[in-house]
Design a protein around this motif. Structure first.
Motif, PDB file in Angstrom:
ATOM      1  N   LEU A 299      -0.353   7.077   1.122  1.00 41.58           N
ATOM      2  CA  LEU A 299      -1.459   7.694   1.854  1.00 41.58           C
ATOM      3  C   LEU A 299      -1.705   9.077   1.285  1.00 41.58           C
ATOM      4  CD1 LEU A 299      -3.438   7.839   4.302  1.00 41.58           C
ATOM      5  CD2 LEU A 299      -1.502   8.670   5.670  1.00 41.58           C
TER       6      LEU A 299
ATOM      7  N   ASN B 299      -0.380  -1.070  -1.031  1.00 43.80           N
ATOM      8  CA  ASN B 299      -1.653  -0.507  -0.580  1.00 43.80           C
ATOM      9  C   ASN B 299      -1.693   1.003  -0.837  1.00 43.80           C
ATOM     10  OD1 ASN B 299      -3.187  -2.741   1.000  1.00 43.80           O
ATOM     11  ND2 ASN B 299      -1.052  -2.949   1.657  1.00 43.80           N
TER      12      ASN B 299
ATOM     13  N   TRP C 278      -4.129   4.292  -0.032  1.00 45.97           N
ATOM     14  CA  TRP C 278      -5.223   4.761   0.816  1.00 45.97           C
ATOM     15  C   TRP C 278      -5.492   6.240   0.566  1.00 45.97           C
ATOM     16  CZ3 TRP C 278      -3.582   2.720   6.343  1.00 45.97           C
ATOM     17  CH2 TRP C 278      -3.629   1.326   6.337  1.00 45.97           C
TER      18      TRP C 278
ATOM     19  N   LEU D 154      -8.051   8.948   2.284  1.00 43.73           N
ATOM     20  CA  LEU D 154      -8.971   9.057   3.413  1.00 43.73           C
ATOM     21  C   LEU D 154      -9.589  10.442   3.471  1.00 43.73           C
ATOM     22  CD1 LEU D 154      -6.843   7.305   6.206  1.00 43.73           C
ATOM     23  CD2 LEU D 154      -8.426   6.277   4.562  1.00 43.73           C
TER      24      LEU D 154
ATOM     25  N   ALA E  39     -13.787   6.828   2.322  1.00 47.91           N
ATOM     26  CA  ALA E  39     -12.413   6.452   2.021  1.00 47.91           C
ATOM     27  C   ALA E  39     -12.388   5.599   0.770  1.00 47.91           C
ATOM     28  CB  ALA E  39     -11.790   5.695   3.193  1.00 47.91           C
TER      29      ALA E  39
ATOM     30  N   SER F 141      -9.639   2.833  -0.926  1.00 47.70           N
ATOM     31  CA  SER F 141      -8.364   2.124  -0.826  1.00 47.70           C
ATOM     32  C   SER F 141      -8.240   1.169  -1.996  1.00 47.70           C
ATOM     33  CB  SER F 141      -8.250   1.365   0.502  1.00 47.70           C
ATOM     34  OG  SER F 141      -9.267   0.385   0.617  1.00 47.70           O
TER      35      SER F 141
END
Length: 369
Positions: free
Chosen positions: A75, A193, A195, A197, A202, A204
């Protein structure tokens, strides 16, 4: 019992498989010409849906094709700040493994007798025990199950509800064979994954089992026609990538490099949902599973709910072989409660992702306190 299923997606196939396990025949009518007629999308995070695969007698085969490392997550914020990195140990239990949607669909298809799925049958209308197809053919049914997705034709027999735009628009891109063609980007994305943001936007990236990385660019608070008015020339992939890079100007160059590395697959999607907690008066001869019943934002619940719908409807029909109305009512009562809770959770996640400073809020969600 004549069980007729419209739609060879995960929910419809799970229902057909559980019925088959319990000795009940069904027929699945699918508008696509064959199983390979259309791409099936990316990876799925299967958690609660594993129960459906156990009921279908397929859990071992599922674990053989699932990717535990797909649970890895990174993230970040648009300036490149890494907020969270979770790498899955090799011996971690497969609580939420990722699986390619096409592989899971093929697993279900291969578990059914050859005659179960009738390809190339687009439904035109249904009611009063009669199902009519676009080619002019028709068939009768005792129980009609709409597993025909967001634009379900069967849904109209039960409710006037229709999907509505959520304000989110997505453009899907992809990088094939990323480990060979772009090893630096492959290392950046990792095994699962990725991501990033930002406020209103966003990015991804999701690694697939075939070596492809699917890249999803999300735009929040958009009008229903935003994809048509955004200035993205979808018919010209190179120009579309250039326009998308422009829309992400100000983001760290590594993220726009990811967009630039994508191939000519450019797929626009307007995200729609059905009302959370949708119900309808039960009918003994018609019901719904999956997105036809409870279309949700794409945040990890929809496929799991579809699998459970199919399996639990199959179990209810097997438990009440001589009382179809009771089986349908039992299934719908449980389904409404279960998917209502999942829909509310999905709506909260969607709201979080479209709120100001979403990366920090998602970090707090994953690491409360």
């Amino acid at each position: 019992m004549n069980v007729t299923i419209v739609g060879a997606g995960l929910g419809g196939l799970a229902l057909a498989r559980v019925l088959h396990v319990h000795g009940i025949d069904s027929v699945v009518y699918e508008r696509e010409a064959s199983r390979g007629a259309r791409g099936q999308g990316g990876m799925l995070d299967i958690h609660s849906g594993q129960r459906a695969l156990r009921e279908a007698g397929l859990i071992d085969q599922f674990h053989a094709i699932a990717r535990g490392e797909g649970q890895d997550m990174r993230l970040l914020e648009p300036d490149g700040t890494l907020l969270l990195q979770e790498d899955t140990p090799d011996d971690a239990p497969p609580d939420r493994p990722e699986v390619d949607r096409a592989d899971l669909r093929n697993l279900l298809l291969d578990s059914l007798p050859d005659h179960t799925v009738r390809w190339g049958h687009a439904v035109e209308a249904a009611d009063d025990g009669l199902l009519r197809f676009a080619d002019g053919s028709r068939t009768t049914y005792d129980l009609l199950v709409g597993a025909d997705g967001a634009q379900s034709r069967v849904r109209a027999l039960l409710t006037d509800a229709r999907p509505v735009h959520t304000g989110q628009s997505i453009v899907e891109l992809g990088i094939p064979d990323i480990d060979r063609t772009h090893p630096d980007l492959a290392a950046m994305v990792g095994r699962g994954n990725y991501w990033v943001l930002g406020d209103g936007q966003a990015l991804s990236a999701q690694r697939n089992g075939d070596g492809r990385v699917r890249v999803y660019l999300s735009f929040h608070d958009t009008a229903e026609d935003w994809l048509a008015t955004s200035g993205i020339p979808f018919g010209n992939p190179a120009a579309a990538r250039a326009r998308l890079i422009d829309l992400f100007s100000g983001w760290h160059p590594r993220f726009t490099a990811l967009i630039a590395a994508c191939d000519d697959t450019v797929l626009p999607r307007s995200i729609t949902t059905l009302p959370v907690g949708l119900t309808w008066p039960s009918r003994p001869d018609v019901t719904l599973v999956g997105d036809a019943a409870h279309l949700m934002p794409p945040v990890g619940q929809g496929a799991n709910m579809a699998l459970l719908d199919g399996a639990l409807l199959g179990l209810a029909l097997a438990a009440h072989p001589d009382d179809q109305p009771a089986a349908v009512e039992e299934y719908e009562r449980e389904m409404f409660e279960r998917t209502g809770a999942a829909g509310r959770q999905s709506a909260r996640m969607q709201q979080l992702l479209s709120s100001p400073d979403p990366a920090r809020k998602l970090l707090a969600f994953f690491q409360p306190g």
